[in-house]
Design an enzyme around this catalytic site. Structure first.
Site, PDB file in Angstrom:
ATOM      1  N   TYR A 130       0.094   1.627  -6.896  1.00  0.00           N
ATOM      2  CA  TYR A 130      -0.581   0.746  -7.853  1.00  0.00           C
ATOM      3  C   TYR A 130       0.115   0.831  -9.194  1.00  0.00           C
ATOM      4  CZ  TYR A 130      -4.675   0.229  -4.816  1.00  0.00           C
ATOM      5  OH  TYR A 130      -5.510  -0.081  -3.785  1.00  0.00           O
ATOM      6  N   TYR A 169      -1.059   4.114   1.543  1.00  0.00           N
ATOM      7  CA  TYR A 169      -0.762   5.183   0.579  1.00  0.00           C
ATOM      8  C   TYR A 169      -1.613   6.413   0.863  1.00  0.00           C
ATOM      9  CZ  TYR A 169      -4.841   3.247  -1.959  1.00  0.00           C
ATOM     10  OH  TYR A 169      -6.083   2.779  -2.307  1.00  0.00           O
ATOM     11  N   ARG A 179      -4.679   5.882   3.346  1.00  0.00           N
ATOM     12  CA  ARG A 179      -5.467   4.652   3.372  1.00  0.00           C
ATOM     13  C   ARG A 179      -4.734   3.573   4.168  1.00  0.00           C
ATOM     14  NH1 ARG A 179      -9.122   2.560   0.400  1.00  0.00           N
ATOM     15  NH2 ARG A 179      -9.793   1.981   2.478  1.00  0.00           N
ATOM     16  N   HIS A 182      -4.683  -2.396   2.449  1.00  0.00           N
ATOM     17  CA  HIS A 182      -5.906  -3.117   2.088  1.00  0.00           C
ATOM     18  C   HIS A 182      -5.732  -3.842   0.762  1.00  0.00           C
ATOM     19  CE1 HIS A 182      -6.207   0.806   0.082  1.00  0.00           C
ATOM     20  NE2 HIS A 182      -6.867   0.167  -0.870  1.00  0.00           N
ATOM     21  N   HIS A 184      -8.218  -5.086  -2.457  1.00  0.00           N
ATOM     22  CA  HIS A 184      -9.557  -5.011  -3.062  1.00  0.00           C
ATOM     23  C   HIS A 184     -10.001  -6.414  -3.485  1.00  0.00           C
ATOM     24  CE1 HIS A 184      -9.659  -0.561  -3.530  1.00  0.00           C
ATOM     25  NE2 HIS A 184      -8.349  -0.711  -3.517  1.00  0.00           N
TER      26      HIS A 184
HETATM   27 FE   LIG Z   1      -6.964   0.853  -2.893  1.00  0.00          FE
END
Ligand SMILES: [Fe+2]
Length: 259
Positions: A130, A169, A179, A182, A184
């Protein structure tokens, strides 16, 4: 006899509808259908470690709807520019990664389209990082990818984003925790009570069975509502694969909310 049975059925239906309606300032406001057991994530899901501290320790208090819950901000489609919904064109060059189209419809519990709904997304880049100071994962940032976008639904409740497929990640929930890929989502429907914050997943992701966040929704059918479907209709020749993700705000078939 058959006609009588039909009338009785219709009367019962009306009685139930009235039961779900509440009077607010003299106006009858239809309440939402109650949700099925396990169709929303448990507040406490021990494998998802953060939920242990975050979950309420006392029974929830039911608050009756007032104007504050059944109204909400209204969004003009003109608020959103073309670059807002194309995350691959927000910088000087194109981001690295596999381009994808993510689109779908936003509906209410009776499958009616919800127009002028603000749909916001945020995601990791193709390497699983991110662009956020808290994310210190040892994966490269992409100067051409911010990972945030927004759109407003049209009269048919449709939205559409062009982006890159996010990378998986690691996170520190447990040993070797990863994870699944995905995106959000945050949506404002017609009322504050229809606000939805959730995550969209990709079909066939091998990490889904091991993800405590995805699995915090106990009901399998409801959980599957979080997985997008591959879509030939929106796949663009020689450009991008399409994924469809429809969202239902509130009610019996509601998309599970992230807890
Ligand atoms: Fe996330």
């Amino acid at each position: 006899m058959r006609r009588l049975a039909l009338r009785t059925k219709q009367k019962a239906k009306k009685r139930n509808a009235n039961k779900r309606a509440e009077s607010i300032d003299g106006n009858m406001v239809a309440a939402y259908h109650s949700i099925g057991v396990g169709t929303q994530p448990n507040h406490l899901h021990r494998p998802y470690v953060s939920s242990i501290k975050r979950s309420p320790t006392r029974p929830l208090v039911k608050i009756p709807y007032t104007l504050s819950e059944i109204t909400g901000p209204s969004f003009d489609p003109k608020l959103v520019s073309a670059a807002d919904c194309d995350l691959t064109r927000q910088h000087e060059a194109h981001p690295l990664g596999e381009r994808i189209v993510v689109s779908g419809r936003v509906l209410d519990e009776n499958s009616r389209p919800l127009s002028n709904t603000l749909v916001e997304i945020w995601q990791a880049n193709a390497a699983g990082r991110y662009q956020h100071e808290v994310d210190q994962h040892d994966a490269p940032l992409d100067p051409n990818f911010t990972g945030a976008g927004r759109a407003v639904t049209d009269s048919e409740g449709r939205y559409r984003f062009v982006t890159v497929r996010p990378g998986e990640y690691p996170w520190r929930n447990h040993h070797n925790a990863w994870r699944p890929a995905h995106i959000h989502f945050s949506l404002f429907g017609p009322a504050f009570a229809t606000r939805l914050v959730t995550q969209m997943y990709f079909p066939g992701d091998q990490l889904l069975p091991f993800d405590p966040i995805f699995n915090s929704t106990a009901d399998e059918k409801a959980r599957r509502r979080l997985i997008s479907v591959f879509d030939w209709e929106t796949t663009m020749p020689e450009h991008a694969l399409g994924y469809r993700f429809d969202l239902i705000l509130r009610g019996r078939n509601a998309t599970p909310m992230e807890k």
